[in-house]
Design an enzyme around this catalytic site. Structure first.
Site, PDB file in Angstrom:
ATOM      1  N   GLN A 305       0.987  -1.298  -0.031  1.00 47.84           N
ATOM      2  CA  GLN A 305      -0.050  -0.055   0.023  1.00 47.84           C
ATOM      3  C   GLN A 305       0.926   1.331  -0.052  1.00 47.84           C
ATOM      4  O   GLN A 305       1.704   1.322   0.766  1.00 47.84           O
ATOM      5  CB  GLN A 305      -0.880  -0.024   1.096  1.00 47.84           C
ATOM      6  CG  GLN A 305      -1.920  -1.056   1.224  1.00 47.84           C
ATOM      7  CD  GLN A 305      -2.928  -1.065   0.257  1.00 47.84           C
ATOM      8  OE1 GLN A 305      -3.122   0.210  -0.403  1.00 47.84           O
ATOM      9  NE2 GLN A 305      -3.797  -2.047  -0.135  1.00 47.84           N
ATOM     10  N   GLU A 364      -1.402 -16.098  -4.411  1.00 41.45           N
ATOM     11  CA  GLU A 364      -0.655 -15.055  -4.899  1.00 41.45           C
ATOM     12  C   GLU A 364       0.141 -15.455  -6.401  1.00 41.45           C
ATOM     13  O   GLU A 364       0.507 -16.480  -6.701  1.00 41.45           O
ATOM     14  CB  GLU A 364       0.220 -14.203  -4.337  1.00 41.45           C
ATOM     15  CG  GLU A 364       1.281 -13.148  -4.919  1.00 41.45           C
ATOM     16  CD  GLU A 364       0.607 -12.006  -5.366  1.00 41.45           C
ATOM     17  OE1 GLU A 364       0.790 -11.607  -6.343  1.00 41.45           O
ATOM     18  OE2 GLU A 364      -0.539 -11.489  -4.657  1.00 41.45           O
ATOM     19  N   ASN A 416      -8.273  -8.871  -2.380  1.00 47.42           N
ATOM     20  CA  ASN A 416      -7.709  -7.381  -2.758  1.00 47.42           C
ATOM     21  C   ASN A 416      -7.117  -7.657  -4.113  1.00 47.42           C
ATOM     22  O   ASN A 416      -5.932  -7.478  -4.088  1.00 47.42           O
ATOM     23  CB  ASN A 416      -6.720  -7.358  -1.487  1.00 47.42           C
ATOM     24  CG  ASN A 416      -6.280  -5.983  -1.673  1.00 47.42           C
ATOM     25  OD1 ASN A 416      -6.808  -4.981  -2.307  1.00 47.42           O
ATOM     26  ND2 ASN A 416      -5.007  -5.588  -0.901  1.00 47.42           N
ATOM     27  N   CYS A 444      -9.991  -0.663  -4.972  1.00 45.42           N
ATOM     28  CA  CYS A 444      -9.390   0.661  -5.152  1.00 45.42           C
ATOM     29  C   CYS A 444     -10.381   1.268  -6.149  1.00 45.42           C
ATOM     30  O   CYS A 444     -10.021   2.495  -6.541  1.00 45.42           O
ATOM     31  CB  CYS A 444      -8.037   0.829  -5.599  1.00 45.42           C
ATOM     32  SG  CYS A 444      -7.495  -0.015  -7.122  1.00 45.42           S
ATOM     33  N   GLU A 490     -10.073   3.873  -1.405  1.00 46.66           N
ATOM     34  CA  GLU A 490     -10.260   2.385  -1.147  1.00 46.66           C
ATOM     35  C   GLU A 490     -11.491   2.245  -0.543  1.00 46.66           C
ATOM     36  O   GLU A 490     -11.890   2.801   0.627  1.00 46.66           O
ATOM     37  CB  GLU A 490      -9.015   2.034  -0.406  1.00 46.66           C
ATOM     38  CG  GLU A 490      -8.750   0.442  -0.480  1.00 46.66           C
ATOM     39  CD  GLU A 490      -7.680   0.417  -1.448  1.00 46.66           C
ATOM     40  OE1 GLU A 490      -7.290  -0.990  -1.874  1.00 46.66           O
ATOM     41  OE2 GLU A 490      -7.025   1.280  -2.053  1.00 46.66           O
TER      42      GLU A 490
END
Length: 497
Positions: A305, A364, A416, A444, A490
């Site tokens: 972030q 991921e 996310n 976002c 966000e």
């Protein structure tokens, strides 16, 4: 000969009276947050005017280049922070009313008053603790400046489609820390000293491309220089790498006090570490950042972030929504169960939630990010986290099957994703797993592809789309201001069933 050339360059560096280490010139007190709105000298635009500005670009001939750039990068810079938060609150309510309208069949809510149309609460925007200089990552472009110099480092005003791009110095931008601006100025000085041309368009030649600067709360600094090798030999590239190192370690750029200097050769706009390795030319391979008492390793291309102080509020919110505890003892109260952390990056969300749960499974795509996540778990003595590398839409069904066979236990999921949202197969796997009763979506850009994800999570069962599981319902939204002076926000959205 190379040594002689190196010596000659050192002399040039020593003689040049550059000003990289001098405080940024006072471009204008115009951009000081102490001199906006409240002093009555400049009336902020109304919300209606701002919407019109975003839809149709007005004539900006009367504005300075600094103002034009500020309007591109930080469009809300003329507004007080309270006004920015008010605007963002209304924007989020308007966007989320589209989801409410879709669920109730009232599609007119997209263009009508929103407060009465929302079917779930939207809490007030969580403000950023730091409003100026908050970015811990900035990427500077290289292109023709206002004076026509093609070796100008800054940010773009104009578009490639219209052919009117101008690269403008960003020293006045409110969201960027001084250290980033300093590295940008020094990089510009370096490429102007270099005999190589900048790479403005890949097919027209040139070599020097953008530079990315990353910093942490302690001021440690990493710079990543991007370079197009074109037809240069390996030996020639090595010579220019040596020039770069000399400039930033022994020359004028040493004022930047870089802790890490990376170099990536790339013939594409964006390259991962796997496609073209980041070459460490100087210093340490990583910098570290602390969030909510946990320490995280940050690699050259790892996602983190951009606003560290606001990230603490973001992660605290996610933690509470995933596994609420009546006694929120700094997040350490044990609740139990399993958390699926989809698009987990360097593992920050899962690791900060780990004391509350029995097990964390992170998924991921980026190999380096997975390595960082595993390192971060070990660094913080977190033993209940495991990280799976792969596309979420490929890995998730297997993980779900594993959880089903294990049986029992509360399962929550947090996603996310990037702006492109989740692959439809990820949404399908989450939707069709009955054990998941709570799902937290961090977005976002909730008015982009994420909205499609929201609708697929909440629509009636649709066998044709293989969405056979019980529908989720949105029950709470928490906007978090990660990007002061910009319209972006966000949003953390809780879905339950």
């Amino acid at each position: 000969m190379a040594l002689a050339a190196s010596h000659s360059r050192s002399v040039i560096f020593a003689r040049r009276n550059i000003r990289c280490n001098v405080t940024v010139r006072q471009t204008c007190l115009l951009f000081s947050t102490n001199n906006t709105v409240s002093d009555g000298q400049r009336k902020p635009p109304s919300k209606k005017q701002l919407r019109k500005t975003q839809k149709k670009s007005p004539c900006t001939d009367h504005l300075s280049w600094e103002e034009k750039l500020a309007d591109v990068i930080t469009p809300l810079w003329r507004m007080s922070y309270d006004e920015q938060l008010e605007l963002k609150q209304k924007q989020q309510e308007r966007i989320l009313s589209q989801l409410s309208g879709h669920l109730t069949g009232d599609f007119q809510s997209q263009s009508s008053a929103v407060r009465s149309k929302l079917s779930f609460p939207v809490l007030p925007v969580l403000p950023s603790p730091v409003r100026d200089g908050y970015r811990n990552k900035s990427t500077f472009s290289v292109n023709r400046g206002v004076d026509g110099n093609a070796k100008t480092v800054g940010f773009y005003v104009g578009t490639g489609r219209k052919g009117n791009i101008v690269c403008v110095n960003g020293d006045h931008l409110l969201n960027m820390p001084e250290k980033h601006k300093l590295v940008g100025r020094c990089y510009q000085d370096f490429i102007r000293l270099s005999s190589l041309e900048p790479c403005l368009l890949f097919h027209t030649g040139g070599h020097w491309r953008e530079v990315t600067v990353r910093t942490n709360a302690e001021g440690h600094t990493m710079a990543i220089v991007y370079f197009h090798p074109q037809t240069l030999s390996r030996e020639d590239v090595a010579l220019h790498q040596a020039d770069l190192v000399e400039y930033f370690t022994l020359g004028p750029g040493s004022v930047c006090q870089l802790d890490s200097l990376f170099f990536q050769e790339s013939s594409m706009t964006r390259c991962s570490h796997e496609e073209s390795p980041y070459q460490l030319l100087h210093g340490q391979p990583h910098i570290y950042e602390e969030v909510l008492g946990y320490k995280f390793r940050i690699s050259a291309d790892a996602f983190f972030q951009v606003n560290q102080t606001a990230a603490e509020g973001l992660y605290s919110t996610v933690r509470h929504l995933c596994f609420p505890s009546p006694e929120d003892g700094g997040g350490r109260t044990k609740v139990g169960g399993t958390l699926l952390d989809v698009c987990c990056g360097t593992g920050a969300i899962g690791i900060t939630i780990s004391p509350r749960v029995d097990r964390i499974i992170g998924i991921e795509l980026m190999e380096q990010a997975v390595e960082d996540a595993r390192h971060n778990a070990a660094l913080n003595d977190v033993l209940n986290c495991e990280f799976v590398r792969g596309k979420a839409e490929v890995a998730l069904p297997g993980v779900m099957s594993q959880l089903s066979s294990a049986g029992g236990g509360l399962v929550a999921a947090v996603v996310n994703p990037a702006r492109a949202g989740l692959h439809y197969r990820v949404v399908r796997a989450l939707r069709n797993q009955p054990a998941i009763r709570r799902l937290v979506y961090v977005s976002c850009k909730p008015d982009g592809e994420a909205m499609r994800n929201f609708r697929e999570l909440c629509c009636a069962p649709d066998p044709q789309k293989k969405l056979t599981g019980e529908a989720f319902s949105p029950t709470l939204a928490v906007p978090v201001d990660m990007f002061p002076h910009t319209p972006h926000c966000e949003v953390v959205l809780l879905f339950e069933r």
